[in-house]
Design an enzyme around this catalytic site. Structure first.
Site, mmCIF file in Angstrom:
data_model
loop_
_atom_site.group_PDB
_atom_site.id
_atom_site.type_symbol
_atom_site.label_atom_id
_atom_site.label_comp_id
_atom_site.label_asym_id
_atom_site.label_seq_id
_atom_site.Cartn_x
_atom_site.Cartn_y
_atom_site.Cartn_z
ATOM 1 C CB SER A 230 -1.389 -0.618 1.806
ATOM 2 O OG SER A 230 -0.712 -1.746 1.295
ATOM 3 C CG ASP B 23 6.836 -0.231 4.281
ATOM 4 O OD1 ASP B 23 6.998 -1.447 4.493
ATOM 5 O OD2 ASP B 23 5.833 0.241 3.719
ATOM 6 C CG HIS C 112 2.886 -1.543 4.879
ATOM 7 N ND1 HIS C 112 3.328 -1.063 3.661
ATOM 8 C CD2 HIS C 112 1.637 -2.042 4.652
ATOM 9 C CE1 HIS C 112 2.410 -1.285 2.742
ATOM 10 N NE2 HIS C 112 1.366 -1.871 3.312
#
Length: 243
Positions: free
Chosen positions: A94, A192, A222
């Site tokens: 991320s 996701d 995620h």
């Protein structure tokens, strides 16, 4: 009331190839603990720093912003150089993936692996991530609802300026993707938000790496390094790093 222990950095010394493992926004080094252990078992040196304000009481997050966390990444890379490692690869999840891309634009790295990377994030979404994190943390602590509501006020009233800076950082990093020429693996979770599939394709198309791969994982949301595809993802990482 439950006392949640603060997170700590991870440093597992192995061979001369060091892996810098970068966790996600509002999370901490547990994102990378299993990955670090598995890759260390393959011989790699693994270092997962903890960004300031993360992995402890959520109020701490209010004191820092993206430039501080980026500086933590720069410092972590420098730490590995100071330790004598000249062969450094980066794995980022991320926002950690954004930092990995940024570092690859500026420093001599061997290769990078990025997971669940956003090519853009609205300031309101970033603020909501902090609000959700704070609320969940306080709930896990076992605080009564009235106390939680009172303690949530600073988060609800948080100005968007820091989140605007955060969005600009992401966008600026994405605009410089053509500066990346080292091998790159781009992973995304098929469960996701569709944004991340699109983002993976954007990164894949714009980097100038002669060796690049893009792969979706069907059971992943995620936080891919903690999900049901964890073993398959680690296997892919090992294969990619060995080439």
């Amino acid at each position: 009331m439950l006392n949640i222990l603060p997170a700590k950095e991870i440093y597992l010394q192995g061979n001369e190839h060091a892996l810098l493992l970068l966790h996600s926004f509002t999370s901490h080094t547990r994102d990378m603990k299993t990955v670090a252990t598995a890759l260390h078992n393959q011989g790699y040196t693994c270092y997962a720093p903890l960004y300031r304000g993360h992995g402890t009481h959520p109020e701490q997050l209010l004191h820092y912003q993206v430039d501080d966390w980026w500086q933590d990444v720069v410092n972590a890379h420098q730490f590995l150089l100071d330790e004598g490692y000249q062969k450094i690869s980066v794995i980022g999840l991320s926002i950690g993936g954004i930092f990995a891309l940024k570092l690859a634009q500026l420093e001599r790295l061997k290769q990078i692996i990025v997971l669940s990377v956003p090519f853009d994030k609205e300031p309101e979404q970033l603020k909501q991530r902090i609000i959700d994190y704070a609320h969940n943390y306080k709930t896990i602590e076992g605080k009564p609802p009235l106390q939680i509501a009172q303690e949530m006020e600073p988060f609800e009233n948080m100005p968007l300026h820091a989140m605007n800076v955060f969005q600009t950082f992401i966008q600026a990093t994405m605009e410089q993707l053509d500066r990346i020429i080292i091998p790159i693996a781009i992973y995304y979770g098929e469960k996701d938000d569709a944004l991340y599939t699109q983002s993976a394709e954007t990164i894949y198309q714009h980097v100038h790496s002669s060796r690049k791969q893009k792969k979706g994982f069907g059971n992943s949301k995620h936080l891919m390094t903690l999900g049901r595809d964890q073993e398959a993802i680690i296997k892919e990482m090992i294969e990619f790093l060995q080439i």
